[in-house]
Design an enzyme around this catalytic site. Structure first.
Site, PDB file in Angstrom:
ATOM      1  N   ASP A 211       4.199  31.914  26.646  1.00  0.00           N
ATOM      2  CA  ASP A 211       3.511  33.119  26.177  1.00  0.00           C
ATOM      3  C   ASP A 211       2.997  33.028  24.746  1.00  0.00           C
ATOM      4  O   ASP A 211       2.140  33.816  24.348  1.00  0.00           O
ATOM      5  CB  ASP A 211       4.449  34.324  26.280  1.00  0.00           C
ATOM      6  CG  ASP A 211       4.777  34.688  27.717  1.00  0.00           C
ATOM      7  OD1 ASP A 211       3.945  34.405  28.596  1.00  0.00           O
ATOM      8  OD2 ASP A 211       5.875  35.237  27.963  1.00  0.00           O
ATOM      9  N   ASP A 235       2.066  36.344  21.434  1.00  0.00           N
ATOM     10  CA  ASP A 235       2.734  37.380  22.225  1.00  0.00           C
ATOM     11  C   ASP A 235       3.740  38.118  21.341  1.00  0.00           C
ATOM     12  O   ASP A 235       3.349  38.854  20.457  1.00  0.00           O
ATOM     13  CB  ASP A 235       3.389  36.756  23.458  1.00  0.00           C
ATOM     14  CG  ASP A 235       3.822  37.802  24.470  1.00  0.00           C
ATOM     15  OD1 ASP A 235       3.133  38.826  24.606  1.00  0.00           O
ATOM     16  OD2 ASP A 235       4.859  37.599  25.123  1.00  0.00           O
ATOM     17  N   ASP A 239      11.273  37.816  21.480  1.00  0.00           N
ATOM     18  CA  ASP A 239      11.447  38.421  22.793  1.00  0.00           C
ATOM     19  C   ASP A 239      12.739  37.911  23.409  1.00  0.00           C
ATOM     20  O   ASP A 239      13.012  36.696  23.384  1.00  0.00           O
ATOM     21  CB  ASP A 239      10.280  38.073  23.718  1.00  0.00           C
ATOM     22  CG  ASP A 239       9.022  38.890  23.418  1.00  0.00           C
ATOM     23  OD1 ASP A 239       9.038  39.678  22.449  1.00  0.00           O
ATOM     24  OD2 ASP A 239       8.018  38.719  24.148  1.00  0.00           O
ATOM     25  N   ARG A 291       6.527  48.188  19.252  1.00  0.00           N
ATOM     26  CA  ARG A 291       7.660  47.404  19.770  1.00  0.00           C
ATOM     27  C   ARG A 291       8.549  46.876  18.656  1.00  0.00           C
ATOM     28  O   ARG A 291       8.664  45.671  18.461  1.00  0.00           O
ATOM     29  CB  ARG A 291       7.175  46.260  20.656  1.00  0.00           C
ATOM     30  CG  ARG A 291       6.466  46.709  21.906  1.00  0.00           C
ATOM     31  CD  ARG A 291       6.217  45.527  22.847  1.00  0.00           C
ATOM     32  NE  ARG A 291       5.566  45.957  24.083  1.00  0.00           N
ATOM     33  CZ  ARG A 291       5.294  45.158  25.115  1.00  0.00           C
ATOM     34  NH1 ARG A 291       5.608  43.874  25.038  1.00  0.00           N
ATOM     35  NH2 ARG A 291       4.711  45.641  26.186  1.00  0.00           N
TER      36      ARG A 291
END
Length: 413
Positions: A211, A235, A239, A291
């Site tokens: 990603d 991305d 994560d 986020r």
């Protein structure tokens, strides 16, 4: 002869399958890293913060940040590097990294071969089987050819040098445990894949398209990311998905990015109910959009962070995560439509009103507001109200040195 042919065919097939179905350990084996009562870890975090504050005094080098006060006052930190592993707090506090192994010095910034890396390179160090505390001989920028697949029990320690992982694929922690990443600049990360990549001295396999995350945590446990500067990746900056748990993200500076941090794979991936993450003392800085983090299913303790920029929202989620926000400073943007700190994704109020999202002692500036729900919406949530995060007015002091530090050997860092 027939059995030899079948054996060779099987070997070729196994060498071609991707890491997601290779001999790497499945994520479900790490579920035991989740603690039965996450509030106990929350209480431990606050005890550490309060103890660090009590030790402050006139001419003290301490800051009230318990992680930094554990090691930064030591002028011989470069001779005691592995002591850092004892300084973590929160859900990732037991991440050993390479504490019990040798120190490995990266001397070569090249990354020419993702299957047979040269000794002296970062890739060669991270694939080793034994615990290693990995340091860098000098300032360097490492442009990785493919994802850096880090093996278990490794520390990447950038203190004493300016180390940039940038311009190519970046760091992946997949089905591993006990990894510490400290003091790196991680930025401008790009997708990689459709290539063979080695993940250990004994195995390499075919990687499908990645990603472009700064740090991808996939089915991993006991992970600590501390004092890194992260920005401008394709991305996410960090994560964590697919059953990852026992993670602390602390003292990082994040900037110039859209989707900063995703914690949880999908609403349907219920294994992420075991995800437990501490997000502490970070500075969410300029040109961030959303986020910080975006959560699913698990338990997320967001404590004493400084949110100075967001365009859409700061903390979001779906699939009934528990979000415990304590002692943070939220400075809302001037846009009247983006004042809310929180965002419930793809769910109606009748659904999310039972999710446990609470705010305690957070400082709301420029019209910022946090929409609490579930037990967090009440005024008498006993466990939450009994905790004492550092006052949000002190967040600026605690997070002043967020990001990669400029440490000089022989001096306090």
């Amino acid at each position: 002869m027939k059995s030899l042919t079948l054996s060779l065919a099987l070997h070729l097939i196994l060498s071609m399958i991707s890491f997601s179905s290779s001999s790497l350990t499945p994520a479900r084996q790490f579920n035991g890293a989740a603690v039965p009562d996450p509030e106990i870890i929350v209480e431990e975090v606050h005890r550490a913060i309060n103890a660090s504050r009590r030790r402050l005094g006139y001419l003290s080098c301490g800051t009230g940040n318990p992680i930094d006060d554990c090691w930064r006052c030591d002028s011989d930190w470069s001779k005691n590097r592995q002591r850092l592993a004892d300084c973590a707090i929160g859900f990732g506090k037991n991440a050993l990294g390479g504490r019990d192994g040798d120190i490995y010095i990266v001397t070569d910034s090249s990354d020419d071969d993702a299957v047979n890396p040269k000794p002296g390179t970062l890739r060669y160090a991270v694939i080793q089987e034994d615990p290693l505390w990995i340091v860098f001989a000098r300032d360097m920028t490492i442009k990785l050819k493919e994802e850096l697949i880090v093996n278990s029990y490794k520390t990447l320690d950038g203190r004493g040098a300016s180390v940039h992982i940038a311009g190519g694929p970046c760091i992946t922690l997949q089905y591993v445990t006990n990894v510490i990443i400290h003091g790196l600049h991680i930025h401008d990360c790009k997708p990689g894949g459709n290539a063979y990549v080695r993940d250990s001295t004994k195995h390499y396999g075919w990687r499908t398209r990645s990603d472009g995350d700064g740090i991808s945590i996939f089915g991993a446990s006991h992970i600590w990311v501390d004092h890194c500067s992260l920005s401008a990746c394709t991305d996410g900056l960090i994560d964590a998905i697919h059953g990852s748990t026992a993670i602390t993200v602390s003292n990082n500076y994040m900037s110039h990015h859209d989707k900063v941090m995703l914690l949880g794979h999908s609403d349907s991936f219920i294994t992420d109910k075991n995800m437990q993450v501490t997000i502490a003392f970070n500075h969410f800085g300029e040109d961030l959009i959303q986020r910080m983090p975006r959560c699913r299913h698990g338990y997320f303790h967001v404590v004493n962070n400084d949110y100075t920029h967001w365009e859409m929202y700061a903390i979001g989620g779906s699939a009934a995560p528990t979000i415990n926000s304590q002692g943070n400073r939220f400075l809302a943007p001037n846009d009247e439509s983006s004042k809310e700190v929180t965002k419930r994704e793809e769910s109606s109020e009748s659904e999310w009103k039972s999710w446990n999202w609470r705010s305690e002692g957070d400082l709301m500036l420029n019209g910022a507001f946090f929409t609490a729900s579930g037990a967090g919406a009440g005024s008498s949530y006993s466990k939450a109200s009994s905790l004492g995060a550092r006052p949000s007015s002190l967040v600026g002091t605690i997070t002043t040195n967020a990001g990669s530090l400029s440490c000089k050997k022989g001096s306090k860092c």
